[in-house]
Design a protein around this motif. Structure first.
Motif, PDB file in Angstrom:
ATOM      1  N   ILE A 101     -10.143  17.905  16.095  1.00  0.00           N
ATOM      2  CA  ILE A 101     -10.684  17.668  14.758  1.00  0.00           C
ATOM      3  C   ILE A 101      -9.581  18.015  13.769  1.00  0.00           C
ATOM      4  N   THR A 102      -9.188  17.054  12.962  1.00  0.00           N
ATOM      5  CA  THR A 102      -8.161  17.268  11.946  1.00  0.00           C
ATOM      6  C   THR A 102      -8.744  16.968  10.567  1.00  0.00           C
ATOM      7  N   ALA A 103      -8.027  17.413   9.551  1.00  0.00           N
ATOM      8  CA  ALA A 103      -8.445  17.166   8.167  1.00  0.00           C
ATOM      9  C   ALA A 103      -7.248  16.693   7.373  1.00  0.00           C
TER      10      ALA A 103
ATOM     11  N   MET B  73       0.857  -1.191   0.000  1.00  0.00           N
ATOM     12  CA  MET B  73       0.000   0.000   0.000  1.00  0.00           C
ATOM     13  C   MET B  73       0.890   1.237   0.000  1.00  0.00           C
ATOM     14  N   ALA B  74       0.607   2.184  -0.908  1.00  0.00           N
ATOM     15  CA  ALA B  74       1.425   3.390  -1.038  1.00  0.00           C
ATOM     16  C   ALA B  74       1.217   4.295   0.168  1.00  0.00           C
ATOM     17  N   GLU B  75       2.307   4.958   0.566  1.00  0.00           N
ATOM     18  CA  GLU B  75       2.234   5.845   1.718  1.00  0.00           C
ATOM     19  C   GLU B  75       1.508   7.125   1.361  1.00  0.00           C
ATOM     20  N   ASP B  76       0.605   7.567   2.248  1.00  0.00           N
ATOM     21  CA  ASP B  76      -0.160   8.783   2.010  1.00  0.00           C
ATOM     22  C   ASP B  76       0.600   9.966   2.602  1.00  0.00           C
ATOM     23  N   ASN B  77       1.050  10.881   1.734  1.00  0.00           N
ATOM     24  CA  ASN B  77       1.813  12.042   2.177  1.00  0.00           C
ATOM     25  C   ASN B  77       0.964  13.302   2.242  1.00  0.00           C
ATOM     26  N   THR B  78      -0.362  13.172   2.255  1.00  0.00           N
ATOM     27  CA  THR B  78      -1.232  14.333   2.321  1.00  0.00           C
ATOM     28  C   THR B  78      -1.058  15.050   3.655  1.00  0.00           C
ATOM     29  N   TYR B  79      -1.013  16.368   3.593  1.00  0.00           N
ATOM     30  CA  TYR B  79      -0.825  17.165   4.802  1.00  0.00           C
ATOM     31  C   TYR B  79      -2.062  17.090   5.682  1.00  0.00           C
ATOM     32  N   GLU B  80      -1.852  16.959   6.992  1.00  0.00           N
ATOM     33  CA  GLU B  80      -2.945  16.913   7.959  1.00  0.00           C
ATOM     34  C   GLU B  80      -3.024  18.249   8.687  1.00  0.00           C
ATOM     35  N   SER B  81      -4.165  18.912   8.612  1.00  0.00           N
ATOM     36  CA  SER B  81      -4.352  20.221   9.239  1.00  0.00           C
ATOM     37  C   SER B  81      -5.244  20.092  10.475  1.00  0.00           C
ATOM     38  N   MET B  82      -5.083  21.028  11.398  1.00  0.00           N
ATOM     39  CA  MET B  82      -5.863  21.057  12.626  1.00  0.00           C
ATOM     40  C   MET B  82      -7.031  22.021  12.451  1.00  0.00           C
ATOM     41  N   LEU B  83      -8.251  21.525  12.719  1.00  0.00           N
ATOM     42  CA  LEU B  83      -9.445  22.338  12.560  1.00  0.00           C
ATOM     43  C   LEU B  83      -9.987  22.858  13.882  1.00  0.00           C
ATOM     44  N   CYS B  84      -9.888  22.079  14.942  1.00  0.00           N
ATOM     45  CA  CYS B  84     -10.491  22.479  16.208  1.00  0.00           C
ATOM     46  C   CYS B  84      -9.879  21.645  17.341  1.00  0.00           C
TER      47      CYS B  84
ATOM     48  N   SER C  35     -19.648  23.253  21.885  1.00  0.00           N
ATOM     49  CA  SER C  35     -20.420  22.428  20.945  1.00  0.00           C
ATOM     50  C   SER C  35     -20.676  23.188  19.645  1.00  0.00           C
ATOM     51  N   PHE C  36     -20.851  24.503  19.735  1.00  0.00           N
ATOM     52  CA  PHE C  36     -21.038  25.321  18.528  1.00  0.00           C
ATOM     53  C   PHE C  36     -19.772  25.303  17.670  1.00  0.00           C
ATOM     54  N   ASP C  37     -18.598  25.477  18.292  1.00  0.00           N
ATOM     55  CA  ASP C  37     -17.336  25.448  17.546  1.00  0.00           C
ATOM     56  C   ASP C  37     -17.106  24.090  16.889  1.00  0.00           C
ATOM     57  N   PHE C  38     -17.458  23.031  17.586  1.00  0.00           N
ATOM     58  CA  PHE C  38     -17.327  21.675  17.037  1.00  0.00           C
ATOM     59  C   PHE C  38     -18.158  21.528  15.762  1.00  0.00           C
ATOM     60  N   ASN C  39     -19.387  21.991  15.808  1.00  0.00           N
ATOM     61  CA  ASN C  39     -20.292  21.867  14.662  1.00  0.00           C
ATOM     62  C   ASN C  39     -19.820  22.714  13.480  1.00  0.00           C
ATOM     63  N   VAL C  40     -19.395  23.956  13.771  1.00  0.00           N
ATOM     64  CA  VAL C  40     -18.974  24.870  12.702  1.00  0.00           C
ATOM     65  C   VAL C  40     -17.688  24.393  12.041  1.00  0.00           C
ATOM     66  N   ALA C  41     -16.755  23.838  12.811  1.00  0.00           N
ATOM     67  CA  ALA C  41     -15.491  23.370  12.237  1.00  0.00           C
ATOM     68  C   ALA C  41     -15.727  22.279  11.195  1.00  0.00           C
ATOM     69  N   ILE C  42     -16.633  21.363  11.494  1.00  0.00           N
ATOM     70  CA  ILE C  42     -16.928  20.297  10.524  1.00  0.00           C
ATOM     71  C   ILE C  42     -17.676  20.858   9.315  1.00  0.00           C
ATOM     72  N   GLN C  43     -18.621  21.758   9.547  1.00  0.00           N
ATOM     73  CA  GLN C  43     -19.359  22.348   8.435  1.00  0.00           C
ATOM     74  C   GLN C  43     -18.436  23.105   7.482  1.00  0.00           C
ATOM     75  N   ASP C  44     -17.530  23.914   8.032  1.00  0.00           N
ATOM     76  CA  ASP C  44     -16.628  24.708   7.188  1.00  0.00           C
ATOM     77  C   ASP C  44     -15.715  23.819   6.345  1.00  0.00           C
ATOM     78  N   HIS C  45     -15.270  22.720   6.930  1.00  0.00           N
ATOM     79  CA  HIS C  45     -14.396  21.825   6.155  1.00  0.00           C
ATOM     80  C   HIS C  45     -15.128  21.261   4.934  1.00  0.00           C
ATOM     81  N   PHE C  46     -16.347  20.817   5.113  1.00  0.00           N
ATOM     82  CA  PHE C  46     -17.047  20.209   3.987  1.00  0.00           C
ATOM     83  C   PHE C  46     -17.609  21.250   3.018  1.00  0.00           C
TER      84      PHE C  46
END
Length: 251
Positions: free
Chosen positions: A49-51, A1-12, A116-127
């Motif tokens: 929460i990371t992406a 399996m090829a190694e995934d080098n995609t950058y992981e960012s921090m959302l919350c 809880s509001f920040d948690f919800n908004v972080a996921i919404q903004d990512h998608f």
């Protein structure tokens, strides 16, 4: 399996969350936090929460050691990976996975409503960003597949451009500036190129002429020792001479 080098960012990041065991869903109406034992959380710790690419990850970690307790990958939102309860804005149900294909649903709660509001908004903004990136990729693909408009000139093709309302400058043009010596022009009515003549009363005496009878020159008039003598003699002239000379009589 090829190694995934995609950058992981921090959302919350939230320092305190609680995990609850939840009963099976009784109906399709959704989960209710009132059915949980809210005073007896199964676990408490830190939430991140990371992406990574288009996918988001909800990670539950020990607040002191950072050890991973559980992880919930989220591929779309809203969806089955994250679902809000029907009776509170501070509680959610998330779908965790262990990496071997097994999954489970647990309750997630926040002590503060702002968290809880920040948690919800972080996921919404990512998608929202994921959707915009997808729309942009589709637009670029449609533009690349469309035939390109050829605006180049064909061989032998010429164009004519008409430019109007342009007047040529007159032949004379602007007069060149004279390069002078810095002298002012003569006053109106004056004679250029000289100075005004002295008044008649101040004419210089002619030089001494030789006397033909005596054979000796007549001495020239000596200047007076009085420095105001010339002005006094000039003042002794008649009013007619004053009007001719243009000088004011001194007294």
């Amino acid at each position: 399996m090829a190694e995934d080098n995609t950058y992981e960012s921090m959302l919350c990041v939230k320092p305190e969350v609680h995990v609850y065991r939840i009963p099976p869903r009784a109906s399709n109406r959704g989960y209710r936090a009132a059915d949980w034992k809210l005073d007896e959380p199964a676990w408490s710790g830190r939430l991140k929460i990371t992406a990574k690419g288009k996918k988001a990850f909800i990670k539950l970690e020990d607040r002191n050691t950072g050890e991973l307790y559980a992880q919930a990958p989220v591929e779309q939102y809203p969806g089955s990976a994250v679902e809000a309860v029907t009776d509170s804005s501070r509680y959610f149900v998330i779908r965790i996975e262990d990496g071997t294909g097994r999954h489970a649903f647990i309750g997630l709660g926040f002590a503060d409503r702002g968290d809880s509001f920040d948690f919800n908004v972080a996921i919404q903004d990512h998608f929202k960003w994921v959707k915009q990136e997808g729309d942009l990729a589709k637009l670029e693909a449609s533009q690349s597949s469309a035939p390109k408009l050829d605006l180049s000139f064909k061989e032998g093709q010429t164009i004519k451009i008409s430019i109007g309302n342009i007047k040529k400058k007159e032949a004379g043009g602007a007069k060149p500036r004279a390069v002078g010596g810095g002298l002012l022009p003569p006053p109106p009515g004056g004679k250029p190129g000289g100075f005004l003549p002295p008044p008649e009363g101040l004419q210089t005496a002619p030089a001494a002429q030789p006397n033909a009878d005596l054979g000796s020159p007549v001495p020239a008039a000596q200047p007076s020792s009085d420095m105001w003598g010339d002005f006094t003699s000039a003042g002794s002239n008649s009013n007619k001479d004053d009007s001719k000379s243009g000088w004011v009589q001194f007294s």
